[in-house]
Design an enzyme around this catalytic site. Structure first.
Site, PDB file in Angstrom:
ATOM      1  N   ALA A 148       3.349   1.680   2.807  1.00 17.39           N
ATOM      2  CA  ALA A 148       4.591   0.928   2.551  1.00 17.39           C
ATOM      3  C   ALA A 148       5.503   1.723   1.624  1.00 17.39           C
ATOM      4  CB  ALA A 148       4.279  -0.436   1.951  1.00 17.39           C
ATOM      5  N   CYS A 197       0.832  -1.214   0.000  1.00 15.52           N
ATOM      6  CA  CYS A 197       0.000   0.000   0.000  1.00 15.52           C
ATOM      7  C   CYS A 197       0.868   1.266   0.000  1.00 15.52           C
ATOM      8  CB  CYS A 197      -0.904  -0.003   1.217  1.00 15.52           C
ATOM      9  SG  CYS A 197       0.017   0.272   2.755  1.00 15.52           S
ATOM     10  N   ARG A 209      12.905  -4.133   5.959  1.00 14.05           N
ATOM     11  CA  ARG A 209      13.568  -3.744   4.715  1.00 14.05           C
ATOM     12  C   ARG A 209      14.993  -3.368   5.092  1.00 14.05           C
ATOM     13  NH1 ARG A 209      13.345   0.914   1.368  1.00 14.05           N
ATOM     14  NH2 ARG A 209      13.503   0.346  -0.833  1.00 14.05           N
ATOM     15  N   HIS A 232       5.114   6.596  -2.811  1.00 13.62           N
ATOM     16  CA  HIS A 232       6.381   7.227  -3.219  1.00 13.62           C
ATOM     17  C   HIS A 232       6.120   8.689  -3.594  1.00 13.62           C
ATOM     18  CE1 HIS A 232       7.391   2.977  -4.929  1.00 13.62           C
ATOM     19  NE2 HIS A 232       7.724   3.044  -3.649  1.00 13.62           N
TER      20      HIS A 232
END
Ligand code: SF4
Length: 476
Positions: free
Chosen positions: A65, A62, A96, A195
Site C-alpha cells: 500500500a 502494508c 486513492r 514508502h
C-alpha cells in the site's frame, strides 16, 4: 507530571484497563498525554514504528500500500503491475484520489488495475515466466506507456521469484524501464517501509536518467504531494504565481520523465516528510540539492510557508511571496469570517497516516477549533517530535491506535468532530459523532493552499453543523 498531563493519563489508564496485562503493557507505550515542552521526558514520549499487536484491529496497511498505493501508483504514464494474486490490486484500484490529467488507458494508467493474477501454478512453479509475458503484452497493448513497475505482493518474495532478473531482461528487450519494487506486504510493519522501498527504487532506477534543458534559478520540485482531490495543482499554482518553476511533482499527476529530471532543480519542497524524506536526503547527498519542509494547510501555515520558501531565493521571489499573501489575505479572512463563528470552540480528534495528524492542526485553529487528540498509523519518532509542539499540554497522542481505543477515547473526550479514514467513518456515524474523512477528503477537496482552505472550511462546517446529528441520539 503536571495536573493536565495527570488528568489525561487517568483517561488513558481507564481505557487500557480493559486489556489483558500483556496487551496493556504493550499498548500503554503508544498512548501518552501531550507534553509540548518535552520536559516530561520518556514518560510522555510515544513509542512508534514497531509491530502491531495481533488481533487488536489495527488501522494500518502494508508496504505494498505504501509503495503501489502511495508513491508509485500516482505516476501516470507508467503501467504498475500488482504482481501476485488478484486481491491487493483490486482493493487498491482507484481508491486513492491521486488526480491526474491524461487519457486513461492511452497515456495514463493511474485508474487501472493491472495484475499478474497469480494462480496456484504460479505459486508452485514461480511467476517469472508470467511476468515476462505480461511485460511484452503491456508494451503491445499500451504503446504510449513510458515504463513498467512491478509492485510485489506477499507471495513474490516468499516463493523466491527473481523479479530483478526479469526487469533487467525486459528493460533491454522492450526499450522502456521495467522497475522491480520489493514491497511485499510482509516487509516492515506498516505502509511506511513501502514508502522507503519505493523511494529507493526511484533512486536506483529512475533518478537522473533525464536532464532538464534551459535550467533557471527558480526551478523547484514539489515533493510528497499526491494531488488528492487536486491538492498538488492548488499548491503548484501558488508556487508558480510566486515566480518559481515546478520541475517535478512527486508523485501526484507525475510523469516518469519529470521524476527523472528532479535532480536538475535548485530546491526540494517537501510536504509529506514521512513518505519522501528519503529521496530528498539522497538528492541532497548526491546532487547537493537542499530541501525544506512546508505546510499548505490553512492561511496561518501557508503565509509562513511562503515566506520560508521565498527565503531560499532572491528579492524578486520574496516580493512576489508578499504580494501573493497580500492578494489572498482578504479572501482567507472572508472565509474565516463566514465559518469561524459556527466552529469556534469545537474540538477535533484526528487519526490519519504519517503527515496530516500534525499538518492540518493549523487549519482547524484558523477556524477557532481545537485538536484535542491526534495520532499516526505509521509515524516515526521524528513525526511525533514535530507533533508535540503543535498541540496543547495534556491533549491526547496515540500511535497505531486500535478500533477499541479510538471509540473509547471518543466516548470519554466527546470531540465535536472526528477526522480519520473510511474504516472508522461509519462507526462514528452510528455513534452520532460528526466525521470527516481525512485521507480521501470525503470525495471533496482540494484542501491544500489558498484554493483548498475555503473548501476545507465549508466541509468542516457542513459536517459539524449538519442538522442530521440532532436526529441521532449520541451514546453517552
Ligand atoms: S499484506 Fe500482502 S496480501 Fe495483503 S495487501 Fe499487502 S501485499 Fe497484498
Amino acid at each position: 507530571m503536571s495536573a493536565k498531563l495527570d488528568q489525561m493519563q487517568k483517561v488513558i489508564d481507564e481505557v487500557l484497563d480493559a486489556y489483558p496485562e500483556k496487551t496493556r503493557n504493550f499498548r500503554e507505550k503508544h498512548i501518552k498525554p501531550n507534553d509540548p515542552t518535552e520536559e516530561c521526558g520518556s514518560a510522555c514520549s510515544v513509542k512508534a514504528n514497531i509491530k502491531s499487536r495481533p488481533g487488536v484491529m489495527t488501522i494500518r496497511g502494508c508496504a505494498y500500500a505504501g509503495s503501489k498505493g502511495v508513491v508509485w501508483g500516482p505516476v501516470k504514464d507508467v503501467v504498475h503491475i500488482s504482481h501476485g494474486p488478484v486481491g491487493c490490486g483490486q482493493y487498491s484500484w482507484w481508491s486513492r484520489r491521486n488526480y491526474n490529467n491524461g487519457i486513461t488507458g492511452i497515456d495514463s494508467f493511474v485508474a487501472m488495475h493491472i495484475t499478474s493474477d497469480f494462480q496456484e501454478r504460479d505459486i508452485v512453479y514461480g511467476g517469472d515466466k508470467r511476468l515476462t509475458q505480461m511485460c511484452s503484452e503491456i508494451k503491445e497493448l499500451f504503446p504510449l506507456a513510458k515504463g513498467i513497475t512491478i509492485q510485489s505482493e506477499c507471495p513474490v518474495g516468499l516463493i523466491g521469484d527473481d523479479i530483478e532478473a526479469v526487469s533487467r531482461a525486459m528493460t533491454k528487450e522492450l526499450g522502456i524501464p521495467v522497475i522491480p519494487v520489493r514491497c511485499e506486504g510482509f516487509r516492515g510493519i506498516s505502509q511506511s517501509l513501502g514508502h522507503h522501498i519505493a523511494n529507493d527504487s526511484i533512486r536506483d532506477h529512475v533518478l537522473g536518467k533525464a536532464k532538464l534543458e534551459n535550467k533557471t534559478p527558480y526551478d523547484v520540485n514539489l515533493i510528497g504531494d499526491y494531488n488528492i482531490g487536486g491538492d498538488a495543482w492548488a499548491s503548484r499554482k501558488m508556487l508558480e504565481e510566486m515566480g518559481l518553476r515546478v520541475v517535478a511533482q512527486y508523485s501526484g499527476d507525475a510523469t516518469l520523465n519529470e521524476i527523472s529530471m528532479a535532480p536538475s532543480a535548485k530546491l526540494n519542497l517537501i510536504h509529506c516528510y514521512r513518505s519522501m524524506n528519503y529521496i530528498c536526503r539522497h538528492m541532497e547527498e548526491e546532487y547537493g540539492i537542499p530541501w525544506v519542509e512546508f505546510n499548505f494547510f490553512g492561511p496561518t501555515k501557508i503565509y509562513s510557508a511562503l515566506r520560508k520558501i521565498a527565503s531560499y531565493f532572491d528579492d524578486k521571489i520574496k516580493e512576489n511571496a508578499e504580494k501573493l499573501i497580500e492578494k489572498y489575505t482578504p479572501i482567507m479572512n472572508e472565509v474565516i469570517e463566514r465559518h469561524r463563528s459556527r466552529l469556534e470552540g469545537k474540538t477535533v480528534m484526528l487519526y490519519v497516516g504519517g503527515l496530516r495528524p500534525r499538518h492540518v492542526i493549523g487549519a482547524y485553529e484558523d477556524l477557532g477549533m481545537e485538536v484535542i487528540a491526534s495520532g499516526y498509523e505509521f509515524g516515526h519518532k521524528d513525526d511525533y517530535a514535530r507533533t508535540y509542539p503543535e498541540m496543547k499540554e495534556g491533549t491526547l497522542i496515540f500511535d497505531d491506535v486500535t478500533g477499541y481505543e479510538m471509540e473509547e477515547f471518543t466516548k470519554r473526550l466527546k470531540p465535536d468532530l472526528v477526522g480519520s479514514g473510511i474504516k472508522e467513518k461509519y462507526s462514528y456515524h452510528k455513534m452520532g459523532v460528526p466525521f470527516r474523512q481525512m485521507h480521501s477528503w470525503d470525495y471533496s477537496g482540494p484542501y491544500h493552499g489558498f484554493d483548498g482552505f475555503p473548501i476545507f472550511a465549508r466541509d468542516m462546517d457542513m459536517t459539524v453543523n449538519n442538522p442530521s446529528w440532532a436526529l441521532i441520539r449520541r451514546k453517552k
